[in-house]
Design a protein around this motif. Structure first.
Motif, PDB file in Angstrom:
ATOM      1  N   ALA A  66       1.021  -1.271  -0.004  1.00  0.00           N
ATOM      2  CA  ALA A  66      -0.123   0.230  -0.012  1.00  0.00           C
ATOM      3  C   ALA A  66       1.011   1.164  -0.162  1.00  0.00           C
ATOM      4  N   ASN A  67       2.046   1.343   0.764  1.00  0.00           N
ATOM      5  CA  ASN A  67       2.649   2.355   0.989  1.00  0.00           C
ATOM      6  C   ASN A  67       3.467   2.570  -0.544  1.00  0.00           C
ATOM      7  N   TRP A  68       4.058   1.525  -0.833  1.00  0.00           N
ATOM      8  CA  TRP A  68       4.776   1.659  -2.487  1.00  0.00           C
ATOM      9  C   TRP A  68       3.703   2.264  -3.419  1.00  0.00           C
ATOM     10  N   THR A  69       2.485   1.798  -3.249  1.00  0.00           N
ATOM     11  CA  THR A  69       1.607   2.169  -4.281  1.00  0.00           C
ATOM     12  C   THR A  69       1.356   3.689  -4.122  1.00  0.00           C
ATOM     13  N   ILE A  70       1.080   3.913  -3.220  1.00  0.00           N
ATOM     14  CA  ILE A  70       0.953   5.468  -2.665  1.00  0.00           C
ATOM     15  C   ILE A  70       2.014   6.442  -3.224  1.00  0.00           C
TER      16      ILE A  70
END
Lengths: 204, 251
Positions: free
Chosen positions: B77-81
């Motif tokens: 999720a962090n990476w996608t953001i």
């Protein structure tokens, strides 16, 4: 001495610029475009650092009291003042959300009186700012600066969008004896009423 | 009463993709066609992988394995953001991580600890889909808030400086932009909460009902999820913005 600049140097614009503005003086910075008029205002607000020199309000430099405290002593009127997307009331109250001004928060009555003094009307308080004309917006910004209750004003083209009548009201409200002003303007009526000129760009 | 879809019938839903592809072709939008097909391919591979993975995860139901999977979810999720908002990865990794972890942990403990109280508490059947749903929404919220907020801070630099020159602290000058970004991120969630049940049945509830659950059971879960999502989105976006703002203003 209210406001002083001592030997401000910012290459290549300024070399040893100095001026003193005494209590009640209404100063206007003059000079051809590109001579650094707006930059000089920015220096006074801490938006531009200098190579050398010093600025003082009441003999105190921003290094001594901190920029935050320094800015809390002046009312700044930007050329295009942000009024937000809400009502005129919200726009007027915006700076009073800031800690330095919170204790001065005006009530509706005071705000209405200030709007009227600048030729605006009671009902404007409830209006959304995007419905105002350019001249009305400018006067709302000036009303906001006046409501701060400061004695020192830094004004960047405060009358650029105003017709004769509103301009007279704005000049009357701002250029009071107890107000000290430093300004940049291209408006002859404003420049004429100023009591002190600060010349930039070598022309005397 | 439970109708499982035979695997071979899945061909029809993929065949239905001919409709959007045809429309995109007629409108001369080949790029979108390609994007859609790529996304569907990616989704298929991911979901097949997840299906097998979840079966294993549910069978083993091991505390550490479940937690490890949650860590992977948070990191993705962090990476996608960071990828979608094109924020500098180094400066924004920890702020976003703290935001996601705080919002998710708070709401997950509310769901698991107070509301559902499954045995054992780390039961993968509850923990993983619930946290997935919270994270997914927090992820979307973060993309909107970070993008809006930092875009405004760059584009409306003069306005920001005007506030500073009027005596605002760094935070006070950024606050109007923060308000705008937060309301942009939360407005859809709030609107969704208000129309749920009449205009549309959310995916989770639909899924539960289709899988044979009692509608009253599905409704309780849905209420819990929607309120939880609103809170988690707010907390995660607010924290990631506030923490990243400090680093941003220092540079």
């Amino acid at each position: 001495m209210i406001l002083q600049a001592k030997k401000i140097t910012l290459s290549p614009l300024f070399k040893d610029i100095s001026f003193d503005i005494e209590q009640g003086q209404h100063a206007c910075i003059l000079g051809p475009s590109g001579s650094g008029k707006s930059t000089l205002l920015k220096i006074l607000l801490g938006g531009q650092s200098v190579d050398s020199g010093e600025i003082l309000i009441h003999d105190q430099s921003p290094d001594e009291c901190g920029w935050h405290q320094w800015r809390g002593q002046v009312a700044y009127i930007p050329q295009e003042a942000p009024l937000g997307i809400g009502t005129v009331r919200e726009a007027l109250l915006l700076p009073f959300e800031f800690k330095v001004h919170k204790h001065n928060t005006p009530n509706d009555e005071t705000m209405r009186a200030q709007l009227k003094a600048l030729g605006l009307q009671d009902k404007h308080l409830e209006q959304t700012t995007n419905k105002l004309s350019g001249g009305e917006k400018q006067r709302v910004a000036i009303a906001r600066a006046l409501l701060l209750g400061k004695k020192i004003f830094i004004a960047d083209e405060a009358t650029s969008a105003l017709d004769k009548d509103s301009k007279a009201k704005v000049i009357e409200a701002l250029m009071k004896a107890e107000h000290t002003i430093i300004s940049v303007s291209h408006d002859d009526d404003w420049i004429e009423r100023c009591t002190q000129n600060i010349q930039l760009g070598g022309e005397a | 009463m439970n109708f499982d879809i035979p695997i071979e019938r899945m061909i029809w839903v993929y065949a239905a993709l001919i409709v959007p592809v045809g429309i995109f072709y007629a409108l001369k939008m080949p790029a979108l066609s390609k994007d859609l097909l790529m996304a569907v391919a990616k989704m298929t591979v991911q979901l097949i992988f997840i299906a097998f993975y979840l079966v294993v995860l549910f069978d083993l139901n091991n505390l550490w394995l479940n937690l490890a999977w949650l860590v992977v979810m948070v990191l993705i999720a962090n990476w996608t953001i960071l990828g979608r908002t094109k924020m500098p990865k180094k400066a924004f990794f920890f702020p976003v991580l703290i935001g996601l972890l705080s919002g998710t942990a708070l709401i997950a403990s509310l769901f698991i600890g107070l509301l559902i109280q499954p045995e054992p508490w780390f039961d993968a059947r509850y923990l993983i889909p619930l946290i997935g749903m919270i994270l997914g929404n927090s992820m979307q919220g973060n993309v909107i808030v970070l993008e809006r907020f930092y875009h405004a801070m760059e584009q409306r630099r003069e306005e920001y400086l005007s506030y500073v020159f009027m005596g605002a602290t760094d935070f006070e000058a950024a606050r109007p932009f923060l308000r705008e970004a937060l309301s942009a991120a939360l407005a859809p969630t709030i609107a969704m909460i208000g129309t749920t049940g009449i205009v549309f049945l959310p995916g989770m509830m639909t899924g539960q009902i289709l899988a044979g659950a009692d509608p009253t059971e599905a409704v309780k879960y849905q209420i819990m999820i929607l309120i939880g999502i609103a809170i988690a989105v707010l907390i995660s976006t607010l924290l990631s913005t506030l923490i990243s703002l400090r680093a941003y203003q220092r540079q």
